[in-house]
Design a protein around this motif. Sequence first.
Motif, PDB file in Angstrom:
ATOM      1  N   GLU A  34      49.293  44.636  44.243  1.00 26.20           N
ATOM      2  CA  GLU A  34      49.246  43.782  43.047  1.00 26.20           C
ATOM      3  C   GLU A  34      49.593  42.341  43.394  1.00 26.20           C
ATOM      4  N   GLU A  35      50.636  42.160  44.183  1.00 24.38           N
ATOM      5  CA  GLU A  35      51.059  40.801  44.542  1.00 24.38           C
ATOM      6  C   GLU A  35      50.037  40.119  45.456  1.00 24.38           C
ATOM      7  N   LEU A  36      49.440  40.870  46.377  1.00 20.81           N
ATOM      8  CA  LEU A  36      48.405  40.291  47.241  1.00 20.81           C
ATOM      9  C   LEU A  36      47.153  39.946  46.442  1.00 20.81           C
ATOM     10  N   GLU A  37      46.798  40.760  45.458  1.00 22.46           N
ATOM     11  CA  GLU A  37      45.665  40.435  44.576  1.00 22.46           C
ATOM     12  C   GLU A  37      45.944  39.128  43.838  1.00 22.46           C
ATOM     13  N   LYS A  38      47.166  38.990  43.342  1.00 22.16           N
ATOM     14  CA  LYS A  38      47.552  37.781  42.617  1.00 22.16           C
ATOM     15  C   LYS A  38      47.511  36.565  43.547  1.00 22.16           C
ATOM     16  N   LEU A  39      48.089  36.695  44.727  1.00 17.78           N
ATOM     17  CA  LEU A  39      48.102  35.613  45.715  1.00 17.78           C
ATOM     18  C   LEU A  39      46.669  35.215  46.075  1.00 17.78           C
ATOM     19  N   CYS A  40      45.842  36.187  46.412  1.00 19.05           N
ATOM     20  CA  CYS A  40      44.473  35.899  46.835  1.00 19.05           C
ATOM     21  C   CYS A  40      43.619  35.400  45.673  1.00 19.05           C
ATOM     22  N   GLY A  41      43.901  35.889  44.468  1.00 21.76           N
ATOM     23  CA  GLY A  41      43.209  35.366  43.285  1.00 21.76           C
ATOM     24  C   GLY A  41      43.535  33.902  43.078  1.00 21.76           C
ATOM     25  N   ALA A  42      44.790  33.542  43.272  1.00 16.38           N
ATOM     26  CA  ALA A  42      45.193  32.135  43.140  1.00 16.38           C
ATOM     27  C   ALA A  42      44.501  31.284  44.205  1.00 16.38           C
ATOM     28  N   VAL A  43      44.453  31.773  45.432  1.00 20.07           N
ATOM     29  CA  VAL A  43      43.775  31.041  46.512  1.00 20.07           C
ATOM     30  C   VAL A  43      42.302  30.852  46.151  1.00 20.07           C
ATOM     31  N   GLY A  44      41.659  31.893  45.668  1.00 14.76           N
ATOM     32  CA  GLY A  44      40.251  31.803  45.278  1.00 14.76           C
ATOM     33  C   GLY A  44      40.014  30.791  44.185  1.00 14.76           C
ATOM     34  N   ARG A  45      40.879  30.759  43.209  1.00 15.41           N
ATOM     35  CA  ARG A  45      40.735  29.787  42.109  1.00 15.41           C
ATOM     36  C   ARG A  45      40.971  28.368  42.605  1.00 15.41           C
TER      37      ARG A  45
END
Length: 161
Positions: A34-45
Amino acid sequence: LLDHTGRRRRMADFHGQWVLLYFGFTRCPDICPEELEKLCGAVGRLERDPALPPVQPLFVTLDPRRDDAAAMARYIRDFHPRLLGLTGSPEEVEAAAHAYRVYSHAGPPDEAGDYVVDHSIAIYLLGPDGLLLDYYGRSKTEEQIVQSVRQHMQTYKPLPD
């Protein structure tokens, strides 16, 4: 530490870059993904805005006994194409975790020898000078992280030489 491709990395390799860093382990049942999805989602945005510098996502294992470079490579491919998975000897990983005051402790093994690693849950933002600028606990949303990173980028002043 050793990245998932087998290349030795030091934090100095990332000087001049913005970094989002997370410590966890590949066999984590829910929080780490969950935290890696959030981190990588932020990077993508963030990377969709061409006015912003790129952010390097990093994932450091807290379970080097099971998370070798090959295990890290298999695990991180599901998150972001630029995510680097980092591992090393138990002593190297412990030193990296200690540098960020990350708590970790392997729990007792079950009948099959499997165990869970209890650990601190935080995403760290490092500025281009390599210094910690902020951290985001589990309650922070992807949007809050994006807004915070943008704000840090807009107000960042390099350290004097």
